[in-house]
Enzyme design. Sequence first.
Site, PDB file in Angstrom:
ATOM      1  N   ASN A 195     -64.641 -28.171 -14.547  1.00 23.09           N
ATOM      2  CA  ASN A 195     -63.903 -29.026 -12.793  1.00 23.09           C
ATOM      3  C   ASN A 195     -64.330 -29.242 -11.310  1.00 23.09           C
ATOM      4  O   ASN A 195     -65.106 -28.400 -11.226  1.00 23.09           O
ATOM      5  CB  ASN A 195     -62.307 -28.223 -13.099  1.00 23.09           C
ATOM      6  CG  ASN A 195     -61.826 -28.119 -14.045  1.00 23.09           C
ATOM      7  OD1 ASN A 195     -61.117 -29.093 -14.286  1.00 23.09           O
ATOM      8  ND2 ASN A 195     -61.784 -27.677 -14.357  1.00 23.09           N
ATOM      9  N   ARG A 213     -64.913 -25.542 -10.693  1.00 27.06           N
ATOM     10  CA  ARG A 213     -64.365 -24.435 -11.478  1.00 27.06           C
ATOM     11  C   ARG A 213     -64.652 -24.433 -13.384  1.00 27.06           C
ATOM     12  O   ARG A 213     -64.921 -25.174 -13.198  1.00 27.06           O
ATOM     13  CB  ARG A 213     -63.019 -24.590 -11.351  1.00 27.06           C
ATOM     14  CG  ARG A 213     -62.222 -23.256 -11.369  1.00 27.06           C
ATOM     15  CD  ARG A 213     -60.924 -23.226 -11.736  1.00 27.06           C
ATOM     16  NE  ARG A 213     -60.373 -23.995 -13.002  1.00 27.06           N
ATOM     17  CZ  ARG A 213     -59.611 -25.289 -12.958  1.00 27.06           C
ATOM     18  NH1 ARG A 213     -58.943 -25.279 -11.954  1.00 27.06           N
ATOM     19  NH2 ARG A 213     -59.013 -25.275 -14.117  1.00 27.06           N
ATOM     20  N   GLY A 250     -57.176 -28.478  -8.178  1.00 25.21           N
ATOM     21  CA  GLY A 250     -56.448 -28.340  -7.716  1.00 25.21           C
ATOM     22  C   GLY A 250     -56.469 -27.351  -6.426  1.00 25.21           C
ATOM     23  O   GLY A 250     -57.574 -26.438  -6.151  1.00 25.21           O
ATOM     24  N   GLU A 295     -64.561 -26.081 -19.938  1.00 21.66           N
ATOM     25  CA  GLU A 295     -64.436 -27.380 -19.507  1.00 21.66           C
ATOM     26  C   GLU A 295     -65.176 -26.758 -17.945  1.00 21.66           C
ATOM     27  O   GLU A 295     -65.464 -25.997 -17.358  1.00 21.66           O
ATOM     28  CB  GLU A 295     -63.816 -28.026 -19.418  1.00 21.66           C
ATOM     29  CG  GLU A 295     -62.021 -27.488 -18.685  1.00 21.66           C
ATOM     30  CD  GLU A 295     -60.888 -28.605 -19.254  1.00 21.66           C
ATOM     31  OE1 GLU A 295     -60.819 -29.528 -17.889  1.00 21.66           O
ATOM     32  OE2 GLU A 295     -60.246 -28.685 -19.806  1.00 21.66           O
ATOM     33  N   ASP A 334     -63.607 -23.214 -17.009  1.00 21.22           N
ATOM     34  CA  ASP A 334     -62.992 -21.571 -17.455  1.00 21.22           C
ATOM     35  C   ASP A 334     -64.050 -22.267 -19.151  1.00 21.22           C
ATOM     36  O   ASP A 334     -64.622 -22.393 -19.379  1.00 21.22           O
ATOM     37  CB  ASP A 334     -61.519 -23.629 -18.163  1.00 21.22           C
ATOM     38  CG  ASP A 334     -60.738 -24.519 -16.573  1.00 21.22           C
ATOM     39  OD1 ASP A 334     -60.838 -23.309 -16.224  1.00 21.22           O
ATOM     40  OD2 ASP A 334     -60.170 -24.667 -16.634  1.00 21.22           O
ATOM     41  N   GLU A 351     -52.565 -37.807 -12.631  1.00 24.52           N
ATOM     42  CA  GLU A 351     -52.479 -36.717 -11.135  1.00 24.52           C
ATOM     43  C   GLU A 351     -52.586 -36.707 -10.254  1.00 24.52           C
ATOM     44  O   GLU A 351     -52.687 -36.047  -9.176  1.00 24.52           O
ATOM     45  CB  GLU A 351     -54.049 -35.437 -11.511  1.00 24.52           C
ATOM     46  CG  GLU A 351     -54.517 -35.266 -13.372  1.00 24.52           C
ATOM     47  CD  GLU A 351     -55.704 -33.926 -13.098  1.00 24.52           C
ATOM     48  OE1 GLU A 351     -56.150 -33.012 -12.852  1.00 24.52           O
ATOM     49  OE2 GLU A 351     -56.529 -34.895 -13.810  1.00 24.52           O
ATOM     50  N   TYR A 396     -48.436 -25.674 -12.707  1.00 21.96           N
ATOM     51  CA  TYR A 396     -47.799 -26.103 -11.633  1.00 21.96           C
ATOM     52  C   TYR A 396     -46.012 -25.611 -11.430  1.00 21.96           C
ATOM     53  O   TYR A 396     -45.751 -25.470 -10.187  1.00 21.96           O
ATOM     54  CB  TYR A 396     -48.022 -27.569 -11.504  1.00 21.96           C
ATOM     55  CG  TYR A 396     -49.457 -27.923 -11.783  1.00 21.96           C
ATOM     56  CD1 TYR A 396     -50.625 -27.758 -10.209  1.00 21.96           C
ATOM     57  CD2 TYR A 396     -50.100 -28.898 -12.336  1.00 21.96           C
ATOM     58  CE1 TYR A 396     -51.793 -28.244 -10.766  1.00 21.96           C
ATOM     59  CE2 TYR A 396     -51.521 -29.379 -12.542  1.00 21.96           C
ATOM     60  CZ  TYR A 396     -52.447 -29.002 -11.999  1.00 21.96           C
ATOM     61  OH  TYR A 396     -53.307 -29.462 -11.482  1.00 21.96           O
ATOM     62  N   SER A 425     -55.473 -31.334 -15.563  1.00 19.81           N
ATOM     63  CA  SER A 425     -54.611 -30.818 -15.686  1.00 19.81           C
ATOM     64  C   SER A 425     -53.810 -30.572 -17.245  1.00 19.81           C
ATOM     65  O   SER A 425     -52.501 -30.722 -17.208  1.00 19.81           O
ATOM     66  CB  SER A 425     -53.606 -31.579 -14.860  1.00 19.81           C
ATOM     67  OG  SER A 425     -54.320 -31.526 -13.192  1.00 19.81           O
TER      68      SER A 425
END
Length: 307
Positions: free
Chosen positions: A270, A253, A274, A268, A255, A21, A214, A148
């Site tokens: 994070n 974060r 990002g 998951e 998900d 990443e 992205y 990502s």
Amino acid sequence: MKLRASDFGRVAVLMGGWAAEREVSLVSGQAVLDGLSRRGVDAQGIDVGKDVLQRLADGGYDRVFNVLHGRGGEDGVIQGGLEILGLPYTGSGVMGSAIAMDKYRTKLLLQSLGLPTPGFALINDEEDISAACELGFPQMVKPALEGSSIGMARADDPDQLRTAWATAAKYDSHVMTECWVSGAEFTAAILGRDTLPLIKLETAHAFYDYDAKYVADDTRYLIPCGLDQANESALQALALRAFDAVGASGWGRVDILMDGEGRPWLIEVNTVPGMTGHSLVPMAAKAIGIDFDELVWRILAQTLEAV
């Protein structure tokens, strides 16, 4: 007392690194650096290499804003080095970072606590594929230690599972597969102890992959997310429970997928999300009046509370 930019001292913004990443981290790091600089913070960007601890020790830094995505930066490695240097840093500590980065062990922990997460299996070699097939199809195959959506693929039958495993194994010898959940995808940004408004993600892709995150301009980010207040609050509370379960802290974060019957499934956690123009934490913050510069200021301010 109101914080001043000078209260932070000299700040190193860590970005880049050597993980898959890297390119996303460079973009995130530059955005954070620009945001802090606009607020008057004495911040300097560091494209991280294996000499990063020496550079930090020699640079006269007072604290670190970590925007390293993936291995080396989001897995407890850099956090351990910063602890040795005695430098306060943003985000989760060693344990929370290490657990959250490992998708398989995160799910083991969520499962042990009775939190809802799709059925899963670990594929270390081709001999494990037969056992993984017992989960049924379709499945989502992913490297256990990447972010990502790198190396991820959907498998609809044993042959596709074997192919997806071979692709994911190029990034990580530990490959995880989990039961596919058909339904809506949500993400919950966390800032301190607050869960920000949920974002519903919609993409024409098979799933929210790297390109959808992205590159693509047709990915839809819905705020409000479309749930009624009771359901949104329930998902926010579930996200915070998952965040706490892995020992994450500061910001991050979570998900979540919601199936056709309205049941939530944790995917998951994070710990260094990002911070690019397509990123979700800044979007969620903006929805409640926190612009990007204020967001990075608040994240950095957490390092003063930790001293």
